[in-house]
Design a protein around this motif. Structure first.
Motif, mmCIF file in Angstrom:
data_model
loop_
_atom_site.group_PDB
_atom_site.id
_atom_site.type_symbol
_atom_site.label_atom_id
_atom_site.label_comp_id
_atom_site.label_asym_id
_atom_site.label_seq_id
_atom_site.Cartn_x
_atom_site.Cartn_y
_atom_site.Cartn_z
ATOM 1 N N VAL A 115 -15.021 3.973 133.966
ATOM 2 C CA VAL A 115 -15.729 5.219 133.669
ATOM 3 C C VAL A 115 -15.048 6.462 134.241
ATOM 4 O O VAL A 115 -15.428 7.575 133.903
ATOM 5 N N GLU A 116 -14.040 6.285 135.105
ATOM 6 C CA GLU A 116 -13.353 7.417 135.717
ATOM 7 C C GLU A 116 -11.854 7.328 135.408
ATOM 8 O O GLU A 116 -11.187 6.380 135.836
ATOM 9 N N SER A 122 -22.152 7.052 139.297
ATOM 10 C CA SER A 122 -21.368 6.886 138.074
ATOM 11 C C SER A 122 -21.606 8.074 137.134
ATOM 12 O O SER A 122 -22.520 8.867 137.336
ATOM 13 N N ILE A 123 -20.826 8.167 136.063
ATOM 14 C CA ILE A 123 -21.010 9.240 135.083
ATOM 15 C C ILE A 123 -22.152 8.925 134.119
ATOM 16 O O ILE A 123 -22.513 9.753 133.307
ATOM 17 N N ARG A 124 -22.723 7.746 134.213
ATOM 18 C CA ARG A 124 -23.827 7.381 133.326
ATOM 19 C C ARG A 124 -25.047 7.008 134.157
ATOM 20 O O ARG A 124 -24.943 6.724 135.340
ATOM 21 N N THR A 141 -29.428 8.851 138.004
ATOM 22 C CA THR A 141 -28.238 9.568 137.551
ATOM 23 C C THR A 141 -27.463 10.000 138.790
ATOM 24 O O THR A 141 -27.759 9.545 139.897
ATOM 25 N N LYS A 142 -26.527 10.932 138.630
ATOM 26 C CA LYS A 142 -25.749 11.439 139.767
ATOM 27 C C LYS A 142 -26.603 12.238 140.744
ATOM 28 O O LYS A 142 -26.248 12.387 141.902
#
Length: 103
Positions: free
Chosen positions: A79-80, A21-23, A42-43
């Protein structure tokens, strides 16, 4: 997440984890049902190493379990931009490696 039975007590498990995810998200790692460590994913891929716990029963079992409990699942379309994916997702588990140490 994982069960293993081996002859040595010097066994470790290396796991690669990430949150695509971006978070970031918090993950609670439990070994044999007991809290072991809290990690924030995180990513970027993160590798954790877990040593096999000492046997705690009269039967001296060689099997052990590792659980990753995701604190905050995510939904891609929230989130996208442009995503139609409405699934609740957790984390990605990459390579899991078992290593036997020397006694």
């Amino acid at each position: 997440m994982s069960l293993v039975s081996r002859k040595t007590d010097q066994l470790t498990q290396r796991m690669r984890l990430r949150n695509p995810s971006i978070r970031s998200t918090g993950v609670s790692i439990r070994v044999n049902g007991k809290p072991w460590r809290e990690v924030t994913l995180t990513k970027e891929w993160q590798t954790i190493t877990i040593r096999k716990p000492a046997p705690s029963s009269l039967f001296r079992t060689r099997s052990w379990s590792v659980e990753a409990i995701v604190g905050d699942p995510w939904i891609p379309n929230q989130v996208e931009a442009g995503s139609q994916d409405r699934r609740y997702l957790g984390i990605q588990l990459g390579a899991t490696v078992w290593e036997e140490g020397k006694k």
